[in-house]
Design a protein around this motif. Structure first.
Motif, PDB file in Angstrom:
ATOM      1  N   THR A  45      11.716  28.345 -18.533  1.00 14.20           N
ATOM      2  CA  THR A  45      12.360  28.617 -19.140  1.00 14.20           C
ATOM      3  C   THR A  45      12.419  28.503 -19.818  1.00 14.20           C
ATOM      4  O   THR A  45      11.680  27.173 -20.470  1.00 14.20           O
ATOM      5  CB  THR A  45      13.982  28.481 -18.704  1.00 14.20           C
ATOM      6  OG1 THR A  45      13.967  27.018 -18.484  1.00 14.20           O
ATOM      7  CG2 THR A  45      14.612  29.072 -17.443  1.00 14.20           C
ATOM      8  N   GLU A  46      12.485  28.578 -21.040  1.00 10.76           N
ATOM      9  CA  GLU A  46      12.425  27.946 -23.187  1.00 10.76           C
ATOM     10  C   GLU A  46      12.556  27.358 -22.950  1.00 10.76           C
ATOM     11  O   GLU A  46      12.303  26.405 -23.477  1.00 10.76           O
ATOM     12  CB  GLU A  46      13.000  29.257 -23.485  1.00 10.76           C
ATOM     13  CG  GLU A  46      12.551  29.656 -24.659  1.00 10.76           C
ATOM     14  CD  GLU A  46      11.518  30.357 -25.065  1.00 10.76           C
ATOM     15  OE1 GLU A  46       9.969  29.375 -25.903  1.00 10.76           O
ATOM     16  OE2 GLU A  46      10.446  30.917 -24.935  1.00 10.76           O
ATOM     17  N   ALA A  47      14.298  27.489 -22.329  1.00 12.02           N
ATOM     18  CA  ALA A  47      14.688  25.650 -22.540  1.00 12.02           C
ATOM     19  C   ALA A  47      13.958  24.495 -22.023  1.00 12.02           C
ATOM     20  O   ALA A  47      13.490  23.489 -22.342  1.00 12.02           O
ATOM     21  CB  ALA A  47      16.105  25.274 -22.416  1.00 12.02           C
ATOM     22  N   LYS A  48      13.424  24.528 -20.721  1.00  9.55           N
ATOM     23  CA  LYS A  48      12.554  23.469 -20.089  1.00  9.55           C
ATOM     24  C   LYS A  48      11.991  23.757 -20.600  1.00  9.55           C
ATOM     25  O   LYS A  48      10.653  22.699 -20.741  1.00  9.55           O
ATOM     26  CB  LYS A  48      13.197  24.186 -18.146  1.00  9.55           C
ATOM     27  CG  LYS A  48      13.954  23.379 -17.636  1.00  9.55           C
ATOM     28  CD  LYS A  48      13.572  23.267 -16.369  1.00  9.55           C
ATOM     29  CE  LYS A  48      14.626  23.075 -15.861  1.00  9.55           C
ATOM     30  NZ  LYS A  48      14.554  23.199 -14.086  1.00  9.55           N
ATOM     31  N   LEU A  49      10.427  24.758 -20.860  1.00 10.75           N
ATOM     32  CA  LEU A  49       9.373  24.012 -22.011  1.00 10.75           C
ATOM     33  C   LEU A  49       9.636  23.425 -23.345  1.00 10.75           C
ATOM     34  O   LEU A  49       8.593  22.476 -23.257  1.00 10.75           O
ATOM     35  CB  LEU A  49       8.933  25.948 -22.114  1.00 10.75           C
ATOM     36  CG  LEU A  49       7.934  25.794 -22.611  1.00 10.75           C
ATOM     37  CD1 LEU A  49       6.020  24.946 -22.290  1.00 10.75           C
ATOM     38  CD2 LEU A  49       7.182  27.611 -23.327  1.00 10.75           C
ATOM     39  N   TYR A  50      10.219  23.384 -24.101  1.00 13.04           N
ATOM     40  CA  TYR A  50      10.712  23.188 -24.955  1.00 13.04           C
ATOM     41  C   TYR A  50      10.649  21.362 -24.422  1.00 13.04           C
ATOM     42  O   TYR A  50      10.617  20.988 -24.610  1.00 13.04           O
ATOM     43  CB  TYR A  50      11.881  23.504 -26.217  1.00 13.04           C
ATOM     44  CG  TYR A  50      12.451  22.449 -26.762  1.00 13.04           C
ATOM     45  CD1 TYR A  50      11.830  23.005 -27.844  1.00 13.04           C
ATOM     46  CD2 TYR A  50      13.230  21.768 -27.012  1.00 13.04           C
ATOM     47  CE1 TYR A  50      12.313  22.793 -29.703  1.00 13.04           C
ATOM     48  CE2 TYR A  50      13.877  21.428 -28.171  1.00 13.04           C
ATOM     49  CZ  TYR A  50      13.048  21.336 -29.803  1.00 13.04           C
ATOM     50  OH  TYR A  50      13.180  20.738 -30.619  1.00 13.04           O
ATOM     51  N   LYS A  51      11.662  21.118 -23.231  1.00 10.96           N
ATOM     52  CA  LYS A  51      11.891  19.629 -23.197  1.00 10.96           C
ATOM     53  C   LYS A  51      10.466  19.554 -22.695  1.00 10.96           C
ATOM     54  O   LYS A  51      10.065  18.130 -23.749  1.00 10.96           O
ATOM     55  CB  LYS A  51      13.002  19.860 -22.191  1.00 10.96           C
ATOM     56  CG  LYS A  51      13.713  18.362 -21.277  1.00 10.96           C
ATOM     57  CD  LYS A  51      15.005  18.744 -20.946  1.00 10.96           C
ATOM     58  CE  LYS A  51      15.232  17.035 -20.128  1.00 10.96           C
ATOM     59  NZ  LYS A  51      14.104  16.487 -19.423  1.00 10.96           N
ATOM     60  N   CYS A  52       9.836  20.136 -22.058  1.00 14.15           N
ATOM     61  CA  CYS A  52       8.687  19.763 -21.409  1.00 14.15           C
ATOM     62  C   CYS A  52       7.644  19.245 -23.222  1.00 14.15           C
ATOM     63  O   CYS A  52       6.826  18.194 -23.164  1.00 14.15           O
ATOM     64  CB  CYS A  52       7.819  20.951 -21.046  1.00 14.15           C
ATOM     65  SG  CYS A  52       6.084  20.205 -20.728  1.00 14.15           S
ATOM     66  N   LEU A  53       7.644  20.151 -23.600  1.00 13.37           N
ATOM     67  CA  LEU A  53       6.852  19.698 -24.734  1.00 13.37           C
ATOM     68  C   LEU A  53       7.264  19.025 -25.627  1.00 13.37           C
ATOM     69  O   LEU A  53       6.400  18.152 -26.650  1.00 13.37           O
ATOM     70  CB  LEU A  53       6.211  21.144 -25.509  1.00 13.37           C
ATOM     71  CG  LEU A  53       5.937  22.226 -25.068  1.00 13.37           C
ATOM     72  CD1 LEU A  53       5.655  23.949 -25.564  1.00 13.37           C
ATOM     73  CD2 LEU A  53       4.260  22.081 -24.566  1.00 13.37           C
ATOM     74  N   SER A  54       8.368  17.992 -26.149  1.00 16.59           N
ATOM     75  CA  SER A  54       8.831  17.328 -26.722  1.00 16.59           C
ATOM     76  C   SER A  54       8.869  16.583 -25.622  1.00 16.59           C
ATOM     77  O   SER A  54       7.611  15.405 -26.272  1.00 16.59           O
ATOM     78  CB  SER A  54      10.756  17.580 -27.212  1.00 16.59           C
ATOM     79  OG  SER A  54      10.726  18.740 -26.867  1.00 16.59           O
ATOM     80  N   GLU A  55       8.603  15.946 -24.667  1.00 20.57           N
ATOM     81  CA  GLU A  55       8.254  14.736 -24.000  1.00 20.57           C
ATOM     82  C   GLU A  55       6.697  14.229 -24.507  1.00 20.57           C
ATOM     83  O   GLU A  55       5.607  13.507 -24.634  1.00 20.57           O
ATOM     84  CB  GLU A  55       8.982  14.944 -22.662  1.00 20.57           C
ATOM     85  CG  GLU A  55      10.482  14.357 -22.792  1.00 20.57           C
ATOM     86  CD  GLU A  55      10.192  15.268 -20.751  1.00 20.57           C
ATOM     87  OE1 GLU A  55       9.452  14.089 -19.745  1.00 20.57           O
ATOM     88  OE2 GLU A  55      11.150  15.841 -19.823  1.00 20.57           O
ATOM     89  N   VAL A  56       5.809  15.515 -24.156  1.00 17.56           N
ATOM     90  CA  VAL A  56       4.367  15.345 -24.005  1.00 17.56           C
ATOM     91  C   VAL A  56       3.710  15.169 -25.476  1.00 17.56           C
ATOM     92  O   VAL A  56       2.976  14.660 -26.005  1.00 17.56           O
ATOM     93  CB  VAL A  56       3.074  16.843 -23.842  1.00 17.56           C
ATOM     94  CG1 VAL A  56       2.019  16.781 -24.193  1.00 17.56           C
ATOM     95  CG2 VAL A  56       3.519  17.344 -22.545  1.00 17.56           C
ATOM     96  N   ASN A  57       4.922  15.786 -26.412  1.00 20.06           N
ATOM     97  CA  ASN A  57       4.331  15.761 -27.875  1.00 20.06           C
ATOM     98  C   ASN A  57       4.871  14.544 -28.744  1.00 20.06           C
ATOM     99  O   ASN A  57       4.206  13.439 -29.219  1.00 20.06           O
ATOM    100  CB  ASN A  57       5.715  16.571 -28.431  1.00 20.06           C
ATOM    101  CG  ASN A  57       5.189  16.668 -30.321  1.00 20.06           C
ATOM    102  OD1 ASN A  57       4.507  17.104 -30.385  1.00 20.06           O
ATOM    103  ND2 ASN A  57       6.365  17.182 -31.266  1.00 20.06           N
TER     104      ASN A  57
END
Lengths: 87, 87
Positions: free
Chosen positions: B38-50
């Motif tokens: 989902t867009e929300a989970k992708l956002y969370k994933c990328l925040s962590e990677v960031n």
């Protein structure tokens, strides 16, 4: 059609594979090529790559999107241009 | 939404980046993760990677296809499953 090609190829063959892919697509990251290509040219490209790869060891993924408007791309970090690096 | 994430990350950080991506997506090739998200989970994933990436050195591409039916995937050579390898 828009394609993304990613590869895991042994060091001994990877430069040859890159040289073929570079004739047809744009090298955008260490293990990634992308670009707009016709089905006929993609077939030609993959036939050439096929002759170089060892299919018991190497791996090449071809992601195809018929309509590039269905695809979007975001970048985190630097937008590399490996074409400046070597080959 | 279907996403393909490819990365060029320094050796010193790459395992940490993979561990985050592995929580959300499927590791299909050395530098590639993919999956439905989902867009929300992708956002969370990328925040962590960031938080892990050095954005002056590392590079992460996120290809998004809204409707997975618009995407097809072919494989040349072996279909790797890096999840068996390590981590």
């Amino acid at each position: 059609m828009f394609v993304i090609i990613t590869y895991d190829v042994s060091e001994s063959r990877v430069n040859k594979v890159r040289k073929v892919l570079k004739k047809y697509l744009i090298w955008t990251q260490n293990s990634v090529f992308e670009g707009v290509i016709t089905e006929a040219k993609l077939y030609k490209c993959l036939s050439e790559v096929n002759k170089i790869m060892d299919k018991r060891e190497d791996s090449l993924y071809i992601y195809k999107v018929e309509n590039p408007q269905n695809l979007s791309k975001d970048v985190l970090g630097i937008c590399k241009n490996p074409e400046d690096m070597f080959l």
